[in-house]
Design a protein around this motif. Structure first.
Motif, PDB file in Angstrom:
ATOM      1  N   LYS A 368      39.380  45.309  47.762  1.00  0.00           N
ATOM      2  CA  LYS A 368      38.140  45.198  46.999  1.00  0.00           C
ATOM      3  C   LYS A 368      37.271  46.440  47.146  1.00  0.00           C
ATOM      4  N   THR A 369      37.443  47.169  48.248  1.00  0.00           N
ATOM      5  CA  THR A 369      36.637  48.372  48.464  1.00  0.00           C
ATOM      6  C   THR A 369      36.922  49.416  47.391  1.00  0.00           C
ATOM      7  N   ILE A 370      38.180  49.520  46.977  1.00  0.00           N
ATOM      8  CA  ILE A 370      38.527  50.473  45.915  1.00  0.00           C
ATOM      9  C   ILE A 370      37.798  50.104  44.633  1.00  0.00           C
ATOM     10  N   THR A 371      37.810  48.810  44.294  1.00  0.00           N
ATOM     11  CA  THR A 371      37.137  48.355  43.080  1.00  0.00           C
ATOM     12  C   THR A 371      35.647  48.648  43.155  1.00  0.00           C
ATOM     13  N   ALA A 372      35.033  48.315  44.278  1.00  0.00           N
ATOM     14  CA  ALA A 372      33.588  48.500  44.418  1.00  0.00           C
ATOM     15  C   ALA A 372      33.196  49.967  44.416  1.00  0.00           C
ATOM     16  N   THR A 373      34.031  50.810  45.019  1.00  0.00           N
ATOM     17  CA  THR A 373      33.663  52.217  45.187  1.00  0.00           C
ATOM     18  C   THR A 373      33.896  53.043  43.933  1.00  0.00           C
ATOM     19  N   TYR A 374      35.005  52.795  43.249  1.00  0.00           N
ATOM     20  CA  TYR A 374      35.418  53.678  42.166  1.00  0.00           C
ATOM     21  C   TYR A 374      35.373  53.057  40.768  1.00  0.00           C
ATOM     22  N   TYR A 375      35.104  51.762  40.667  1.00  0.00           N
ATOM     23  CA  TYR A 375      35.206  51.126  39.345  1.00  0.00           C
ATOM     24  C   TYR A 375      33.975  50.334  38.925  1.00  0.00           C
ATOM     25  N   VAL A 376      33.149  49.945  39.848  1.00  0.00           N
ATOM     26  CA  VAL A 376      31.986  49.128  39.509  1.00  0.00           C
ATOM     27  C   VAL A 376      30.735  49.996  39.513  1.00  0.00           C
ATOM     28  N   GLU A 377      30.018  49.963  38.399  1.00  0.00           N
ATOM     29  CA  GLU A 377      28.779  50.733  38.309  1.00  0.00           C
ATOM     30  C   GLU A 377      27.744  50.140  39.252  1.00  0.00           C
ATOM     31  N   ALA A 378      27.187  51.002  40.071  1.00  0.00           N
ATOM     32  CA  ALA A 378      26.222  50.541  41.072  1.00  0.00           C
ATOM     33  C   ALA A 378      24.913  50.143  40.400  1.00  0.00           C
ATOM     34  N   LYS A 379      24.375  49.022  40.833  1.00  0.00           N
ATOM     35  CA  LYS A 379      23.081  48.552  40.357  1.00  0.00           C
ATOM     36  C   LYS A 379      22.085  48.597  41.514  1.00  0.00           C
ATOM     37  N   PRO A 380      20.778  48.789  41.197  1.00  0.00           N
ATOM     38  CA  PRO A 380      19.789  48.787  42.276  1.00  0.00           C
ATOM     39  C   PRO A 380      19.783  47.440  42.999  1.00  0.00           C
ATOM     40  N   ARG A 381      19.766  47.494  44.306  1.00  0.00           N
ATOM     41  CA  ARG A 381      19.693  46.261  45.089  1.00  0.00           C
ATOM     42  C   ARG A 381      18.308  45.648  44.939  1.00  0.00           C
ATOM     43  N   VAL A 382      18.261  44.340  44.738  1.00  0.00           N
ATOM     44  CA  VAL A 382      16.990  43.628  44.595  1.00  0.00           C
ATOM     45  C   VAL A 382      16.646  42.997  45.940  1.00  0.00           C
ATOM     46  N   ALA A 383      15.562  43.455  46.527  1.00  0.00           N
ATOM     47  CA  ALA A 383      15.135  42.906  47.807  1.00  0.00           C
ATOM     48  C   ALA A 383      14.568  41.498  47.598  1.00  0.00           C
ATOM     49  N   PRO A 384      14.601  40.641  48.617  1.00  0.00           N
ATOM     50  CA  PRO A 384      14.022  39.295  48.484  1.00  0.00           C
ATOM     51  C   PRO A 384      12.525  39.368  48.208  1.00  0.00           C
ATOM     52  N   ASP A 385      12.007  38.354  47.519  1.00  0.00           N
ATOM     53  CA  ASP A 385      10.591  38.326  47.137  1.00  0.00           C
ATOM     54  C   ASP A 385       9.737  38.047  48.368  1.00  0.00           C
ATOM     55  N   MET A 386       9.145  39.081  48.898  1.00  0.00           N
ATOM     56  CA  MET A 386       8.298  38.994  50.087  1.00  0.00           C
ATOM     57  C   MET A 386       6.833  39.261  49.749  1.00  0.00           C
TER      58      MET A 386
END
Length: 418
Positions: A368-386
């Motif tokens: 899965k690391t290959i898929t995440a690193t080279y094939y999936v467009e990174a999206k901004p991480r959404v922090a929890p609503d604090m």
């Protein structure tokens, strides 16, 4: 004190003597691979010729010590080692034709021109490092592949006792080019790609004339549908056979059984072996991909087994599809898009809707690391609503005085305590 034995493969002092007029004999002792020292002789018309013949005989003896004419020793060249390494892999059945051609090209164009004439005893970590860095300056990917080939070659040399240690063991890390951010097609960009294909070669030029050449086919549009409908590679799409498909099932499927490769001396052929351990798989087809396939099935020539075939009944070359796509994307704002972008688009879409595991299985990745690193467009991480909790850190309320307030309205200053 007894004289120490000769090292394995070495010979002692060469002496020569005249036995009869016009006949000379050169001789020495040599220690063979079994540890025994033996007398070796050679003859010639003169003492010099006899000695040269003996030296040549000793070299042949070293090469043939194991009963073969191609033994690798410290005096073998890097080119000799490369030939022996390639031959051993072929005999062991560990090498397919495509990999053999790729490694042979690396040896011929990158390794032999720099190190080919060096004896194995003369190869140092520094000489290998300089070679790899010279290659990396222009083609970083080729440098990493050449490093892998060199490690395999010199591991073989160590195993054959030609050298004591591999000069590739102490190499520094090669420069790593910066990783490009993964980018997938957005909804409007997918529509723009389909629209660009529809207008390709049909829209008139500035003078109102249609461009020359044969009429465009639906090849590129159908390729795009199947690429976005499956996520498989371009060579796998173009290598599909009708026998791989079950279009009449309740849930239509595609069984991936082969891919196209370009082989030296053979041209474009279909290889039944897929890339990676998890390449062979069954994929469920979406309705739009099924519709595309059924339309092609209805229009196929009798007896044609290929889903994509040329007018001559051969496989469509991935290079031809890439060339057509470059013509389509020019001026359409899609210059950054390649056929591999469609595969990344599938991975990004599935990861968002079904998770990384599902995306990895669809693409045939074992990690899965290959898929995440080279094939999936990174999206901004959404922090929890604090926000509510962070509000507790707000400053205390302050009294605000109006600039229009009169002196009498102002609160009198406090008197200091006595």
């Amino acid at each position: 004190m007894p004289r120490p034995p000769l090292p394995i493969g070495d010979h002692g002092h060469i002496s020569r003597r005249q036995t009869t007029p016009g006949h000379w004999v050169a001789s020495c002792r040599v220690r063979d691979s079994d540890g025994h020292a033996r007398q070796v002789t050679a003859a010639g018309d003169t003492g010099a010729k006899a000695e040269r013949a003996l030296v040549a005989s000793l070299k042949d003896r070293a090469r043939g010590a194991s009963g073969t004419s191609g033994e690798i020793t410290a005096d073998s060249t890097v080119a000799d080692l490369a030939d022996a390494w390639m031959a051993e892999r072929v005999l062991a059945g560990k090498l397919d034709k495509q990999t053999h051609d790729r490694d042979e090209s690396l040896v011929r164009t990158k390794i032999v021109p720099h190190l080919g004439r060096r004896k194995l005893r003369e190869v140092t970590p520094g000489s290998v490092d300089r070679l790899l860095r010279a290659v990396s300056a222009t083609t970083p990917t080729q440098a990493r592949k050449a490093q892998t080939v060199l490690k395999g070659m010199f591991t073989m040399a160590v195993r054959l006792d030609a050298i004591r240690s591999s000069p590739t063991r102490d190499l520094g890390a090669l420069p790593t080019p910066p990783k490009k951010a993964v980018r997938a097609l957005a909804v409007d960009e997918r529509q723009a790609a389909r629209q660009a294909i529809q207008t390709w070669r049909t829209a008139p030029d500035e003078d109102g004339h249609k461009p020359p050449g044969p009429r465009p086919t639906d090849l590129l549009a159908d390729y795009l549908d199947l690429s976005l409908g499956t996520g498989i590679r371009i060579a796998e799409v173009l290598g599909l056979l009708w026998s791989d498909l079950d279009l009449d099932a309740t849930s239509p499927t595609l069984e991936l059984t082969g891919t196209l490769v370009q082989r030296k001396g053979e041209g474009l052929v279909r290889k039944p072996k897929l890339k990676g351990k998890y390449g062979y798989r069954v994929i469920y087809l979406p309705p739009f991909a099924v519709e595309t396939l059924k339309r092609r099935l209805a229009a196929r020539r009798p007896g044609e087994t290929r889903v994509f075939a040329t007018r001559e009944g051969t496989y469509v070359s991935p290079n031809n599809v890439r060339r057509q796509w470059r013509a389509v994307r020019a001026g359409a704002g899609l210059e950054w898009v390649t056929p591999h972008t469609f595969r990344k688009t599938v991975a990004t879409h599935l990861e968002a809707g079904a998770g990384l595991e599902a995306a990895s299985q669809q693409l045939g990745h074992g990690n899965k690391t290959i898929t995440a690193t080279y094939y999936v467009e990174a999206k901004p991480r959404v922090a929890p609503d604090m926000a509510e909790l962070l509000e507790e850190l707000a400053p205390p309320a302050l009294t605000v005085y109006s600039p229009l307030s009169t002196e009498s309205d102002a609160e009198p200053p406090k008197q200091p305590e006595r």
